[in-house]
Design a protein around this motif. Structure first.
Motif, PDB file in Angstrom:
ATOM      1  N   TYR A  25       0.891  -1.170   0.000  1.00 24.12           N
ATOM      2  CA  TYR A  25       0.000   0.000   0.000  1.00 24.12           C
ATOM      3  C   TYR A  25       0.917   1.204   0.000  1.00 24.12           C
ATOM      4  O   TYR A  25       1.437   1.571   1.054  1.00 24.12           O
ATOM      5  N   VAL A  28       3.956   1.094   2.272  1.00 24.38           N
ATOM      6  CA  VAL A  28       3.756   0.045   3.288  1.00 24.38           C
ATOM      7  C   VAL A  28       3.780  -1.334   2.631  1.00 24.38           C
ATOM      8  O   VAL A  28       3.040  -1.598   1.686  1.00 24.38           O
ATOM      9  N   ALA A  30       2.502  -4.502   3.258  1.00 28.96           N
ATOM     10  CA  ALA A  30       1.556  -5.215   4.126  1.00 28.96           C
ATOM     11  C   ALA A  30       1.843  -6.706   4.110  1.00 28.96           C
ATOM     12  O   ALA A  30       1.720  -7.385   5.127  1.00 28.96           O
ATOM     13  N   PRO A  49       0.181 -10.047  15.603  1.00 26.85           N
ATOM     14  CA  PRO A  49      -0.273  -8.816  16.255  1.00 26.85           C
ATOM     15  C   PRO A  49      -0.969  -7.901  15.242  1.00 26.85           C
ATOM     16  O   PRO A  49      -0.931  -8.154  14.038  1.00 26.85           O
ATOM     17  N   SER A  50      -1.578  -6.857  15.757  1.00 28.10           N
ATOM     18  CA  SER A  50      -2.252  -5.884  14.907  1.00 28.10           C
ATOM     19  C   SER A  50      -1.269  -5.316  13.886  1.00 28.10           C
ATOM     20  O   SER A  50      -0.130  -4.990  14.222  1.00 28.10           O
ATOM     21  N   GLY A  51      -1.688  -5.239  12.627  1.00 30.16           N
ATOM     22  CA  GLY A  51      -0.828  -4.670  11.593  1.00 30.16           C
ATOM     23  C   GLY A  51       0.123  -5.648  10.948  1.00 30.16           C
ATOM     24  O   GLY A  51       0.926  -5.272  10.095  1.00 30.16           O
ATOM     25  N   SER A  52       0.051  -6.947  11.315  1.00 27.40           N
ATOM     26  CA  SER A  52       1.009  -7.912  10.778  1.00 27.40           C
ATOM     27  C   SER A  52       0.633  -8.398   9.383  1.00 27.40           C
ATOM     28  O   SER A  52       1.404  -9.124   8.759  1.00 27.40           O
ATOM     29  N   GLY A  53      -0.584  -8.051   8.905  1.00 31.32           N
ATOM     30  CA  GLY A  53      -0.956  -8.406   7.534  1.00 31.32           C
ATOM     31  C   GLY A  53      -2.020  -9.491   7.422  1.00 31.32           C
ATOM     32  O   GLY A  53      -2.332  -9.943   6.317  1.00 31.32           O
ATOM     33  N   LYS A  54      -2.615  -9.888   8.541  1.00 32.04           N
ATOM     34  CA  LYS A  54      -3.592 -10.986   8.549  1.00 32.04           C
ATOM     35  C   LYS A  54      -4.804 -10.685   7.668  1.00 32.04           C
ATOM     36  O   LYS A  54      -5.181 -11.484   6.808  1.00 32.04           O
ATOM     37  N   THR A  55      -5.426  -9.529   7.914  1.00 35.32           N
ATOM     38  CA  THR A  55      -6.618  -9.172   7.142  1.00 35.32           C
ATOM     39  C   THR A  55      -6.278  -9.015   5.668  1.00 35.32           C
ATOM     40  O   THR A  55      -7.010  -9.482   4.798  1.00 35.32           O
ATOM     41  N   THR A  56      -5.137  -8.394   5.378  1.00 37.31           N
ATOM     42  CA  THR A  56      -4.722  -8.217   3.988  1.00 37.31           C
ATOM     43  C   THR A  56      -4.595  -9.566   3.288  1.00 37.31           C
ATOM     44  O   THR A  56      -5.078  -9.747   2.164  1.00 37.31           O
TER      45      THR A  56
HETATM   46  P1  ADP Z   1      -3.864  -7.041  10.619  1.00 36.40           P
HETATM   47  O1  ADP Z   1      -5.141  -7.569  10.064  1.00 36.40           O
HETATM   48  O2  ADP Z   1      -2.853  -8.115  10.927  1.00 36.40           O
HETATM   49  O3  ADP Z   1      -4.070  -6.148  11.802  1.00 36.40           O
HETATM   50  P2  ADP Z   1      -3.693  -5.534   8.139  1.00 36.40           P
HETATM   51  O4  ADP Z   1      -3.632  -6.584   7.086  1.00 36.40           O
HETATM   52  O5  ADP Z   1      -5.011  -4.889   8.353  1.00 36.40           O
HETATM   53  O6  ADP Z   1      -3.141  -6.145   9.499  1.00 36.40           O
HETATM   54  O7  ADP Z   1      -2.638  -4.399   7.819  1.00 36.40           O
HETATM   55  C1  ADP Z   1      -1.297  -4.677   7.478  1.00 36.40           C
HETATM   56  C2  ADP Z   1      -0.586  -3.370   7.154  1.00 36.40           C
HETATM   57  O8  ADP Z   1      -1.119  -2.815   5.964  1.00 36.40           O
HETATM   58  C3  ADP Z   1      -0.740  -2.293   8.218  1.00 36.40           C
HETATM   59  O9  ADP Z   1       0.444  -1.569   8.270  1.00 36.40           O
HETATM   60  C4  ADP Z   1      -1.874  -1.459   7.688  1.00 36.40           C
HETATM   61  O10 ADP Z   1      -1.789  -0.149   8.175  1.00 36.40           O
HETATM   62  C5  ADP Z   1      -1.647  -1.518   6.190  1.00 36.40           C
HETATM   63  N1  ADP Z   1      -2.917  -1.414   5.435  1.00 36.40           N
HETATM   64  C6  ADP Z   1      -3.929  -2.308   5.455  1.00 36.40           C
HETATM   65  N2  ADP Z   1      -4.928  -1.942   4.633  1.00 36.40           N
HETATM   66  C7  ADP Z   1      -4.529  -0.757   4.068  1.00 36.40           C
HETATM   67  C8  ADP Z   1      -5.116   0.143   3.104  1.00 36.40           C
HETATM   68  N3  ADP Z   1      -6.310  -0.115   2.568  1.00 36.40           N
HETATM   69  N4  ADP Z   1      -4.397   1.225   2.781  1.00 36.40           N
HETATM   70  C9  ADP Z   1      -3.181   1.475   3.303  1.00 36.40           C
HETATM   71  N5  ADP Z   1      -2.581   0.662   4.199  1.00 36.40           N
HETATM   72  C10 ADP Z   1      -3.229  -0.430   4.576  1.00 36.40           C
END
Ligand code: ADP
Ligand code: MG
Length: 369
Positions: A25, A28, A30, A49-56
């Motif tokens: 991103y 970043v 991700a 942990p939060s921000g590790s890329g799980k949701t992505t």
């Molecule tokens: P998790 O689910 O593990 O908390 P995310 O996958 O949501 O982590 O995010 C991983 C990284 O990508 C983080 O640094 C987050 O800020 C960044 N990120 C996620 N989605 C977006 C987006 N749509 N735009 C910019 N940065 C993003």
């Protein structure tokens, strides 16, 4: 689904092969070159942990995010360029994403209506799946009349009603209180065992990951740091990050020479020959530490001994949390189980203490993160 005759979900479950996924991103990263294979019918959790890329990572599998590079193969099909609705994937979102103006039945029926299924089939399937999530008879209720646990079950019902080949769940239990969360973990696992669909869940809760999964993929700063069974992750963490993230742990710096490890003057017998690197950490899990109390300890294996002084003792119900300053100067944490507390008295602060660690439990992890 077992109630629908020959079209069992288990037979339709497919493996997912994730290869070299990168997602940027802007600046970043991700996801940074993540590869893992989820077997047919396997339950895998993405933990980190939060921000590790799980949701992505989950969103790239679902099709809501397009990876910068890499491949995702479901069964025989490369899906990276397919839109979400062509991927045959059921999804439970973090906030359930139920339609508040619809009834429970309408919510659950939604994926079937999208797929233009006949009315009679829809009614039958909705009833079956509500029964499966223990909400039989709730079809005409409004969503906003229901508790958090019930909403979570409806979101799950909606995700599986069209018998997807893969079920994805993003922190499905994070909105629930602890007791309900623990019950639902067991329930979701049971449901998975009945339906047999390939399942990928996301959580930041290590205990939840250990409870539900066949294997756990630990993510750290967009990278896959270990992918293993719950037992292997706990008993043989690949590095300090995993050891710290899963379970409780203390670390002691040790020097390694010719296959033996040393903490100060203490030579340690090890579970396995350490790998080459000289800088290593001894991993101490509270429940593996024995309270030797100065006595000779008869045990079939070698016991490593660590002497120190109690610096803190906190009664926490099932155990007393102890901080111990070792003779080598490092402070570690351990737990004295409630059943071992004499006359309900915790060890006194300032008292000398001797801790034992069986050689088979004496593990080293690499010193760098
Ligand atoms: P998790 O689910 O593990 O908390 P995310 O996958 O949501 O982590 O995010 C991983 C990284 O990508 C983080 O640094 C987050 O800020 C960044 N990120 C996620 N989605 C977006 C987006 N749509 N735009 C910019 N940065 C993003
Ligand atoms: Mg997330």
């Amino acid at each position: 689904m077992e109630t629908s005759g020959s079209r069992s979900t288990a037979a339709r479950a497919l493996p997912v092969v994730i290869r070299n996924i990168v997602k940027h991103y802007g600046a970043v990263r991700a996801l940074d070159d993540v590869s893992l294979t989820v077997g047919q019918g396997e339950f895998v959790t993405l933990l980190g942990p939060s921000g590790s890329g799980k949701t992505t990572l989950l969103m790239t599998i679902a099709g809501f995010a397009r990876p910068t590079a890499g491949s995702i193969v479901v069964g025989d099909t490369e899906v990276v360029r397919l839109p979400p609705h062509k991927r045959d994937i059921g999804m439970v979102f973090q906030n359930y994403a139920l339609f508040p103006h619809m009834t429970v039945g309408e919510n659950v029926a939604y994926p079937l209506r999208l797929r233009n299924k006949p009315k009679a089939e829809i009614a039958e399937r909705v009833e079956q799946v509500l029964d499966l999530v223990q909400l039989a008879g709730y079809g005409s209720r409004r969503v906003d009349e229901l508790s958090g646990g019930q909403r979570q079950r409806i979101a799950l019902a909606r995700a599986i009603v069209f018998e997807p080949r893969i079920l994805l769940m993003d922190e499905p239990l994070s909105a629930l209180d602890k007791q309900l969360r623990e019950r639902m973990q067991i329930e979701i696992r049971r449901l998975h065992d009945r339906l047999g669909m390939t399942t990928i869940a996301v959580t930041h809760d290590q205990r939840e990951a250990l409870t539900m999964s066949d294997r756990v993929a630990v993510l750290h700063q967009g990278r896959l740091t270990q992918f293993d069974t719950p037992r292997r992750l706990y008993e043989r963490p690949a590095n300090r990050f995993v050891a710290e993230f899963i379970g409780e742990s203390s670390f002691l710096p040790v020097s390694v020479e010719n296959g033996t490890a040393r903490y100060g003057d203490t030579v340690l017998s090890l579970a396995e020959t350490p790998p080459g690197a000289a800088a290593q950490l001894l991993l101490l899990r509270p429940e593996k530490l024995l309270f030797l109390d100065g006595q000779a300890f008869s045990h079939s294996t070698t016991i490593n001994r660590l002497r120190g002084m109690v610096t803190e003792a906190v009664f926490q119900g099932e155990s007393v949390l102890l901080a111990v300053r070792l003779e080598g100067g490092h402070e570690i944490h351990t737990r004295l189980p409630n059943r071992q507390i004499d006359n309900a008295a915790a060890p006194e602060i300032g008292a000398p203490i001797e801790l034992g660690l069986a050689a088979e439990d004496t593990l080293l992890v690499p010193g760098d993160r």
